[in-house]
Write an enzyme that holds these catalytic residues in place. Structure first.
Site, mmCIF file in Angstrom:
data_model
loop_
_atom_site.group_PDB
_atom_site.id
_atom_site.type_symbol
_atom_site.label_atom_id
_atom_site.label_comp_id
_atom_site.label_asym_id
_atom_site.label_seq_id
_atom_site.Cartn_x
_atom_site.Cartn_y
_atom_site.Cartn_z
ATOM 1 N N HIS A 83 0.831 -1.201 0.000
ATOM 2 C CA HIS A 83 0.000 0.000 0.000
ATOM 3 C C HIS A 83 0.874 1.262 0.000
ATOM 4 O O HIS A 83 1.833 1.355 0.763
ATOM 5 C CB HIS A 83 -0.916 0.030 1.225
ATOM 6 C CG HIS A 83 -2.097 0.930 1.059
ATOM 7 N ND1 HIS A 83 -1.980 2.303 1.057
ATOM 8 C CD2 HIS A 83 -3.417 0.665 0.879
ATOM 9 C CE1 HIS A 83 -3.177 2.842 0.892
ATOM 10 N NE2 HIS A 83 -4.065 1.875 0.770
ATOM 11 N N GLY A 165 4.891 22.563 8.860
ATOM 12 C CA GLY A 165 6.156 21.959 9.249
ATOM 13 C C GLY A 165 7.080 21.716 8.074
ATOM 14 O O GLY A 165 6.837 22.145 6.955
ATOM 15 N N HIS A 170 9.934 13.939 8.732
ATOM 16 C CA HIS A 170 10.469 13.324 9.947
ATOM 17 C C HIS A 170 11.332 12.130 9.519
ATOM 18 O O HIS A 170 10.946 11.349 8.643
ATOM 19 C CB HIS A 170 9.310 12.857 10.830
ATOM 20 C CG HIS A 170 9.719 12.390 12.181
ATOM 21 N ND1 HIS A 170 10.324 11.165 12.402
ATOM 22 C CD2 HIS A 170 9.605 12.983 13.403
ATOM 23 C CE1 HIS A 170 10.565 11.019 13.694
ATOM 24 N NE2 HIS A 170 10.140 12.115 14.328
ATOM 25 N N PRO A 171 12.505 11.947 10.101
ATOM 26 C CA PRO A 171 13.433 10.923 9.597
ATOM 27 C C PRO A 171 12.911 9.491 9.681
ATOM 28 O O PRO A 171 13.333 8.635 8.888
ATOM 29 C CB PRO A 171 14.680 11.112 10.471
ATOM 30 C CG PRO A 171 14.208 11.870 11.668
ATOM 31 C CD PRO A 171 13.098 12.730 11.201
ATOM 32 N N ALA A 173 9.283 8.862 10.816
ATOM 33 C CA ALA A 173 7.812 8.856 10.751
ATOM 34 C C ALA A 173 7.264 9.537 9.508
ATOM 35 O O ALA A 173 6.055 9.531 9.280
ATOM 36 C CB ALA A 173 7.223 9.515 12.005
ATOM 37 N N GLY A 174 8.127 10.132 8.688
ATOM 38 C CA GLY A 174 7.685 10.731 7.435
ATOM 39 C C GLY A 174 6.775 11.925 7.616
ATOM 40 O O GLY A 174 7.123 12.882 8.304
#
Length: 307
Positions: A83, A165, A170-171, A173-174
């Site tokens: 997915h 943001g 986020h490295p 968590a994306g």
């Protein structure tokens, strides 16, 4: 005052580790004031879908708690599945149920998006009725490139940067897509066969963007753990989509492609109106049961005074 109810159906990028999914559900339940109605996880998609309902602010806090736990538990650098996804907490839509409007859900989505960035430093894209840009109304446009490509694109292409943001993702968590929409039915048809391109051709034929059925989003994927193929669908306008005709078309196209339909499944819940319009369509699903109807689940929780 009459009660106000909304639901949210956040999708998290974890469908194989039951303990992690349980941790996300527990965090959402612990937020208080909203109730988890349903959870569905799939190992091949490597994704879980959790349905939560209640008063708007309580649902918002439950979603925020789930996002926070997902950021803690899920590292997209170690994640794979069929997915598309851009985040550990990939998507969080808000849906009006009782005495709430789509516009109110859109405003709530924007507040939640800003809070996700403030609390967890995870960038946010707004989609659906909450979109700030017309080109981000469709979720597929937001997720284009997925986590691996998007984290590079945002650093060089200003048009792909998050709404809140960033610009860097986020490295681990994306990013998360937060939106507002009407009720959506997630529905899959499973096929016996080995020709993935055939499943993809069926998906292209039936989806709206390919000239198929109104309100149908579809993709063809492989379910390696089950030795099957799947036409995975989101039905975004069940009142205008002839559901039984859709199913029969998939059956005919599968036969033409040398594939066999071996089952179907619901992901999440279905509104009573949709069920009453096409009961056979839903009752043939392997996992259908009477309390898969949203209103039945809400009534059961109301008797327990969940809100």
């Amino acid at each position: 005052m009459p009660r106000r109810l909304i639901e949210s159906v956040p999708n998290f990028s974890e469908g194989r580790d039951a303990a992690k999914v349980a941790g996300i559900v527990a965090a959402m339940e612990a937020a208080g004031g909203a109730c988890v109605l349903d959870q569905h996880r799939d190992a091949d998609h490597n994704r879980c879908v959790i349905t939560v309902a209640g008063p708007p602010e309580a649902v918002a806090e439950a979603v925020l708690a789930g996002v926070g736990k997902a950021v803690e538990l899920i590292d997209l650098n170690r994640h794979s599945g069929v997915h598309p996804r851009i985040g550990a907490a990939d998507v969080a839509p808000f849906v009006p149920l009782e005495n709430a409007t789509l516009e109110e859900c859109a405003e709530l989505a924007r507040r939640v998006g800003r809070e996700i960035w403030r609390r967890f430093l995870v960038p946010v894209y707004f989609y659906g009725a909450a979109a700030l840009r017309a080109d981000r109304a469709e979720l597929a446009a937001v997720r284009s490139g997925q986590f691996e490509r998007l984290r590079e694109i945002v650093l060089r292409d200003r048009t792909r940067r998050p709404d809140v943001g960033g610009p860097a993702l986020h490295p681990t968590a994306g990013a998360v897509a937060v939106g507002a929409r009407r009720f959506l039915i997630a529905y899959n048809v499973n096929l016996a066969g080995a020709d993935l391109e055939a499943a993809r051709r069926i998906a292209r034929k039936i989806r709206e963007s390919g000239g198929g059925f109104h309100g149908v989003r579809a993709m063809g994927v492989e379910l390696a753990t089950r030795g099957l193929l799947q036409v995975s669908m989101n039905l975004t306008d069940f009142e205008r989509t002839p559901l039984e005709e859709l199913y029969q078309t998939i059956c005919r196209e599968a036969e033409r492609e040398g594939l066999a339909v071996v089952g179907s499944e619901l992901v999440g819940l279905v509104p009573r109106k949709a069920y009453e319009m096409a009961p056979a369509f839903f009752e043939r699903c392997e996992n259908f049961r009477p309390d898969a109807v949203l209103e039945e689940r809400l009534a059961a929780l109301e008797s327990k005074k969940c809100w």
